[in-house]
Design a protein around this motif. Structure first.
Motif, PDB file in Angstrom:
ATOM      1  N   ILE A   2       0.833  -1.200   0.000  1.00  0.00           N
ATOM      2  CA  ILE A   2       0.000   0.000   0.000  1.00  0.00           C
ATOM      3  C   ILE A   2       0.863   1.244   0.000  1.00  0.00           C
ATOM      4  N   GLY A   3       1.952   1.197   0.800  1.00  0.00           N
ATOM      5  CA  GLY A   3       2.866   2.335   0.839  1.00  0.00           C
ATOM      6  C   GLY A   3       3.481   2.611  -0.511  1.00  0.00           C
ATOM      7  N   LEU A   4       3.840   1.560  -1.224  1.00  0.00           N
ATOM      8  CA  LEU A   4       4.429   1.704  -2.560  1.00  0.00           C
ATOM      9  C   LEU A   4       3.426   2.305  -3.526  1.00  0.00           C
ATOM     10  N   LEU A   5       2.170   1.875  -3.429  1.00  0.00           N
ATOM     11  CA  LEU A   5       1.117   2.403  -4.291  1.00  0.00           C
ATOM     12  C   LEU A   5       0.896   3.888  -4.025  1.00  0.00           C
ATOM     13  N   LYS A   6       0.864   4.263  -2.750  1.00  0.00           N
ATOM     14  CA  LYS A   6       0.664   5.667  -2.399  1.00  0.00           C
ATOM     15  C   LYS A   6       1.804   6.532  -2.927  1.00  0.00           C
ATOM     16  N   ARG A   7       3.025   6.038  -2.791  1.00  0.00           N
ATOM     17  CA  ARG A   7       4.176   6.805  -3.303  1.00  0.00           C
ATOM     18  C   ARG A   7       4.096   6.965  -4.811  1.00  0.00           C
ATOM     19  N   ALA A   8       3.629   5.920  -5.505  1.00  0.00           N
ATOM     20  CA  ALA A   8       3.508   5.983  -6.972  1.00  0.00           C
ATOM     21  C   ALA A   8       2.435   6.995  -7.381  1.00  0.00           C
ATOM     22  N   ILE A   9       1.314   6.984  -6.667  1.00  0.00           N
ATOM     23  CA  ILE A   9       0.231   7.931  -6.964  1.00  0.00           C
ATOM     24  C   ILE A   9       0.697   9.356  -6.711  1.00  0.00           C
ATOM     25  N   THR A  20      -5.676  14.022  -9.348  1.00  0.00           N
ATOM     26  CA  THR A  20      -5.757  14.859  -8.156  1.00  0.00           C
ATOM     27  C   THR A  20      -6.645  14.260  -7.071  1.00  0.00           C
ATOM     28  N   SER A  21      -7.824  13.776  -7.440  1.00  0.00           N
ATOM     29  CA  SER A  21      -8.757  13.229  -6.449  1.00  0.00           C
ATOM     30  C   SER A  21      -8.156  12.037  -5.714  1.00  0.00           C
ATOM     31  N   CYS A  27      -3.358   9.721  -0.522  1.00  0.00           N
ATOM     32  CA  CYS A  27      -2.050  10.166  -0.023  1.00  0.00           C
ATOM     33  C   CYS A  27      -2.162  11.216   1.074  1.00  0.00           C
ATOM     34  N   LYS A  28      -3.335  11.874   1.153  1.00  0.00           N
ATOM     35  CA  LYS A  28      -3.568  12.886   2.182  1.00  0.00           C
ATOM     36  C   LYS A  28      -2.388  13.852   2.326  1.00  0.00           C
ATOM     37  N   PRO A  29      -2.089  14.598   1.266  1.00  0.00           N
ATOM     38  CA  PRO A  29      -0.969  15.541   1.348  1.00  0.00           C
ATOM     39  C   PRO A  29      -1.211  16.578   2.435  1.00  0.00           C
ATOM     40  N   ASP A  30      -0.146  16.959   3.134  1.00  0.00           N
ATOM     41  CA  ASP A  30      -0.323  18.001   4.142  1.00  0.00           C
ATOM     42  C   ASP A  30      -0.438  19.358   3.451  1.00  0.00           C
ATOM     43  N   GLY A  31      -0.682  20.397   4.243  1.00  0.00           N
ATOM     44  CA  GLY A  31      -0.933  21.713   3.669  1.00  0.00           C
ATOM     45  C   GLY A  31       0.213  22.274   2.861  1.00  0.00           C
ATOM     46  N   PHE A  32       1.440  21.964   3.274  1.00  0.00           N
ATOM     47  CA  PHE A  32       2.605  22.454   2.545  1.00  0.00           C
ATOM     48  C   PHE A  32       2.741  21.742   1.196  1.00  0.00           C
ATOM     49  N   GLU A  33       2.534  20.427   1.207  1.00  0.00           N
ATOM     50  CA  GLU A  33       2.596  19.651  -0.041  1.00  0.00           C
ATOM     51  C   GLU A  33       1.519  20.106  -1.015  1.00  0.00           C
ATOM     52  N   TRP A  34       0.304  20.347  -0.484  1.00  0.00           N
ATOM     53  CA  TRP A  34      -0.804  20.768  -1.351  1.00  0.00           C
ATOM     54  C   TRP A  34      -0.557  22.160  -1.931  1.00  0.00           C
ATOM     55  N   ALA A  35       0.026  23.040  -1.142  1.00  0.00           N
ATOM     56  CA  ALA A  35       0.354  24.377  -1.634  1.00  0.00           C
ATOM     57  C   ALA A  35       1.323  24.292  -2.806  1.00  0.00           C
TER      58      ALA A  35
END
Length: 205
Positions: A2-9, A20-21, A27-35
């Motif tokens: 699952i971790g590998l899949l999330k990193r790929a996405i 994007t969705s 992956c639930k990017p944090d606010g800095f990543e999303w910015a």
């Protein structure tokens, strides 16, 4: 796996601007990543350093938004256009346009559910309270709230009030020693201490 899949996405989304969705949901990017994602793929006019944007933030016209340094956007909405012009054009046979910039200067936080309308400048050093509807410029060094938003107090008054509350909290020493704004190791202990302090009993959560 699952971790590998999330990193790929995450890699795919950050490098193509697509998916994007899936990126937000899995992956639930944090606010800095999303910015950083929005700057690269959603055409924000410009962005400063240390900007945090919640994934639930809705920016309707990114090219009309300029963000300074140390800006935090929660689940708020920034609207760069006025769609009512469509009604005017139909009713009066005109061909008008109604858009405007949103200029958020340094050291600004915009709370959950706040709505920022076009042709507004905020700050620097200002806080927009949750649920506020901002129709006009927000001066420096103030807190605004309400609909329409109005000045509630100065930032210095807010600081004084929060400091006075914090002085009573039995967990404040943990906060002062905490590394950053969130420490998962301390969070469960803080949750128990807060529930006991406010309700006189332990939380069920």
């Amino acid at each position: 796996m699952i971790g590998l899949l999330k990193r790929a996405i995450a890699h795919f989304a950050r490098n193509t601007g697509r998916g994007t969705s899936l990126y937000k949901r899995l992956c639930k990017p944090d606010g800095f990543e999303w910015a950083h994602f929005l700057v690269r793929w959603r055409s924000l006019h410009s962005i400063g350093e240390n900007v945090w944007i919640n994934v639930g933030c809705n920016i309707t016209d990114p090219s009309l938004v300029r963000l300074g340094n140390n800006v935090g956007l929660s689940d708020c909405t920034l609207i760069g256009h006025d769609a009512s012009v469509a009604l005017l054009n139909v009713r009066y046979g005109t061909k008008l346009d109604s858009v405007g910039p949103i200029d958020i200067l340094d050291n600004v936080f915009i709370g959950h559910g706040a709505i920022i309308l076009p042709r507004v400048k905020i700050g620097p050093n200002a806080l927009v309270a949750a649920g506020a509807v901002v129709l006009r410029d927000v001066p420096p060094d103030v807190v605004v709230g309400g609909n329409p938003a109005r000045v509630i107090c100065t930032l210095e008054t807010l600081l004084k009030n929060v400091e006075e509350r914090c002085a009573e909290y039995p967990w404040i020493d943990l906060i002062r020693e905490r590394n950053g704004e969130f420490d998962p190791v301390l969070e469960s202990k803080l949750r128990v201490m807060r529930a006991e302090y406010f309700f006189g009993e332990k939380s069920n959560g």
